[in-house]
Scaffold this active site. Structure first.
Site, mmCIF file in Angstrom:
data_model
loop_
_atom_site.group_PDB
_atom_site.id
_atom_site.type_symbol
_atom_site.label_atom_id
_atom_site.label_comp_id
_atom_site.label_asym_id
_atom_site.label_seq_id
_atom_site.Cartn_x
_atom_site.Cartn_y
_atom_site.Cartn_z
ATOM 1 N N SER A 1 0.807 -1.225 -0.045
ATOM 2 C CA SER A 1 0.006 0.024 0.154
ATOM 3 C C SER A 1 0.935 1.157 0.019
ATOM 4 O O SER A 1 1.446 1.383 -0.749
ATOM 5 C CB SER A 1 -1.025 0.022 1.081
ATOM 6 O OG SER A 1 -1.869 0.951 0.939
ATOM 7 N N HIS B 1 -8.343 0.549 -0.730
ATOM 8 C CA HIS B 1 -8.049 -0.344 -2.005
ATOM 9 C C HIS B 1 -9.572 -0.882 -2.536
ATOM 10 O O HIS B 1 -9.250 -1.992 -2.860
ATOM 11 C CB HIS B 1 -7.002 -1.560 -1.566
ATOM 12 C CG HIS B 1 -5.600 -0.838 -1.219
ATOM 13 N ND1 HIS B 1 -4.803 -0.240 -2.275
ATOM 14 C CD2 HIS B 1 -5.129 -0.611 -0.012
ATOM 15 C CE1 HIS B 1 -3.685 0.076 -1.541
ATOM 16 N NE2 HIS B 1 -3.842 -0.143 -0.278
#
Length: 305
Positions: free
Chosen positions: A90, A195
């Site tokens: 991430s 996400h």
């Protein structure tokens, strides 16, 4: 000897005091923090003395973890340990991008600050949360998400571990479905449904920011969260889309192993990523570097073999 991977930690690994020992020991690590402090005053204090609540705020978490990630990687490099492959989880992918030479540390820090602001803004627009689903296959988790409205599998970490994002008021019902299916669901302490499609506005806005940034090709092979493959093509598009697409971590690790990696070193706070490696493959080794003791252990291991 196989290839060495530096894995850059992601959001959720933060803790009070992170990076301080590295700052005090390593000139390279100190330089990373000093750069960040000039751009965003107060970053060092947040890392070293910030409360758990302060560090949990996305606009604080991401810049702080970025600093500790890069500081750990820089300290390793300073001691003579180099990476053949890079990957970040991430926000860690932005730190990995900077370490690869594609952007400067300064530009990477500015980007992660913008990214954090946009993701926090998107999180405030709708009440969402995330849960880790254990003991079920990827396919089973995907199927359960399809049975619900606005539930999305977003982190494919390893066999038997998938993180799901969804509307807060639907999480309890989803967790009941997981239990009925023989799995286990654990709520995560995060600031939003990252996400996932909930981050679409943040992705679009980040894409506009990236238009103004010059990005070079990585000087070290860098694997993408979104594809699980090395960066190729439009790097800016990959970085923007990563925000609202799943993290294909297991696939990325498997592909790095297939490319010759046999040593994975997590750089940054915590041991989340290094803990996932043996669950993905028993044929490789994993370490972490987050403080002076772990730095010395890894350097001794890598430089004396």
């Amino acid at each position: 000897m196989g290839k060495i991977v530096f894995m850059f930690s992601g959001q959720g690994a933060q803790f009070t005091g992170m990076g301080q020992a590295l700052y005090e020991r390593s000139q390279a690590a100190r330089a990373v923090f000093d750069i960040a402090e000039l751009i965003r005053p107060g970053t060092i204090a947040q890392c070293f003395t910030g409360s758990t609540e302060t560090l949990a705020i996305t606009e604080n978490t991401q810049p702080c973890v970025y600093c500790v990630d890069l500081a750990a990687a820089a300290a390793l490099k300073e001691q003579g340990v180099s990476a053949d492959i890079l990957a970040g989880f991430s926000l860690g992918e932005v730190a990995a991008l900077a370490f690869s030479g594609a952007v400067s540390y300064e530009t990477g820090f500015e980007l992660v600050c913008t990214r954090a602001h946009l993701m926090q803004k998107a999180s405030a627009a709708v009440t969402t949360g995330m849960v880790a689903v254990l003991k079920l296959s990827d396919e089973a988790v995907i199927s359960l998400c399809h049975e619900c409205d606005h539930m999305y599998p977003v982190n494919f970490n390893c066999d038997g571990q998938v993180v799901v994002a969804g509307l807060k008021d639907q999480l309890e019902a989803f967790m009941s479905k997981v239990k009925d299916a023989g799995g286990r669901a654990m709520p995560l302490k995060v600031g939003g449904g990252f996400h996932s499609p909930f981050m679409a506005d943040a992705s679009d806005a980040f894409s506009e920011t990236l238009r103004e940034i010059e990005i070079q090709s990585p000087q070290v092979a860098l694997y993408s969260n979104m594809t699980g493959q090395p960066y190729v093509g439009d790097i800016k598009a990959i970085l923007a889309k990563q925000i609202c697409n799943p993290v294909m971590w297991r696939v990325a690790v498997e592909n790095m192993i297939a490319a010759g990696a046999d040593t994975f070193i997590e750089v940054g706070p915590g041991k989340t990523l290094s803990g996932l490696i043996p669950r993905i493959s028993k044929d490789v080794r994993a370490f972490n570097v987050e403080d002076v003791q772990s730095l010395e252990t890894v350097c001794k291991t890598m430089l004396n073999q």
